[in-house]
Design an enzyme around this catalytic site. Structure first.
Site, short mmCIF file in Angstrom:
data_model
loop_
_atom_site.label_atom_id
_atom_site.label_comp_id
_atom_site.label_asym_id
_atom_site.label_seq_id
_atom_site.Cartn_x
_atom_site.Cartn_y
_atom_site.Cartn_z
N GLU A 58 0.84 -1.21 0.00
CA GLU A 58 0.00 0.00 0.00
C GLU A 58 0.86 1.25 0.00
O GLU A 58 2.09 1.18 0.15
CB GLU A 58 -0.89 0.01 1.26
N HIS A 60 0.23 5.74 1.10
CA HIS A 60 -0.66 6.77 1.64
C HIS A 60 0.17 8.01 1.92
O HIS A 60 1.40 7.96 1.91
CB HIS A 60 -1.37 6.27 2.90
N HIS A 64 5.08 6.50 8.23
CA HIS A 64 5.23 5.49 9.28
C HIS A 64 6.65 5.60 9.84
O HIS A 64 7.61 5.70 9.06
CB HIS A 64 5.14 4.07 8.72
N HIS A 98 4.87 0.38 0.18
CA HIS A 98 5.57 -0.36 1.23
C HIS A 98 4.86 -1.67 1.54
O HIS A 98 3.63 -1.78 1.41
CB HIS A 98 5.76 0.47 2.50
N CYS A 112 4.98 0.63 15.19
CA CYS A 112 4.71 1.55 14.08
C CYS A 112 3.95 2.75 14.62
O CYS A 112 2.86 2.61 15.18
CB CYS A 112 3.90 0.84 13.00
MN MN Z 1 1.02 1.71 5.62
#
Ligand code: MN
Length: 144
Positions: A58, A60, A64, A98, A112
Site C-alpha cells: 500500500e 498513503h 510510518h 511499502h 509503528c
Molecule cells: Mn502503511
C-alpha cells in the site's frame, strides 16, 4: 494505568486485533499500545507478521516510523527491498509503496507510529503494479 506489563509480546489490557479490514495480507496481528490525545495526536501500534506472512502492499500520504522489535524479514519501501532485523529502524515516507514480509522461519514484529489523523491506504492498480514490477527484485518481492 501508567504501566502495562509486557509478557510474550503481549501487553497487559491490550487486545490482540486483526491487522485491518481491507486489503490482501497474510498472518498479521495488531495491538494498539497508545491512542494519543490532542497534545500528542498519534497512534502507536505493534504489528506481528507470522513466518511466511506479509502486510498489505500500500501507500498513503501519512508517514510510518517503524522499529523492528522481534524476528526478521524484509521490507519494500519505495523501490528498495531491504533485509530487516531486531532494532532496525524503517522510515516510510509519504506516498512510498511499502510492504513488510516475515522470514519463512521467523516472525516479524514491529512498532509503528502514525498520525492520529491519516488518509486511507491506497492499493496498487494494474498500472502501479506494472511500474513496480519494472525492477526484478521488487517484482519478486511483492505480494499484491
Ligand atoms: Mn502503511
Amino acid at each position: 494505568m501508567s504501566v502495562r506489563r509486557f509478557e510474550g509480546f503481549r501487553w497487559e489490557d491490550v487486545p490482540l486485533l486483526a491487522y485491518k479490514d481491507g486489503g490482501p495480507y497474510k498472518g498479521v496481528t495488531r495491538q494498539v499500545l497508545f491512542e494519543g490525545d490532542a497534545s500528542l495526536p498519534v497512534q502507536w501500534r505493534y504489528f506481528e507478521v507470522a513466518p511466511g506472512g506479509h502486510s498489505t502492499l500500500e501507500r498513503h500520504e501519512h508517514l510510518h516510523y517503524v522499529l523492528i522489535l522481534k524476528g526478521r524479514g524484509r521490507c519494500l519501501v519505495g523501490e528498495t527491498v531491504s533485509v530487516i532485523g531486531e532494532h532496525d529502524l524503517v522510515e516510510v515516507p509519504s506516498l512510498a509503496w511499502h510492504q513488510f514480509r516475515a522470514a519463512g522461519d521467523a516472525p516479524l514484529g514491529f512498532l509503528c507510529l502514525v498520525s492520529a489523523s491519516r488518509d486511507k491506504p491506497q492499493l496498487p492498480g494494474p498500472a502501479e503494479l506494472a511500474a513496480l514490477r519494472q525492477k526484478p527484485e521488487v517484482a519478486a518481492f511483492i505480494r499484491p
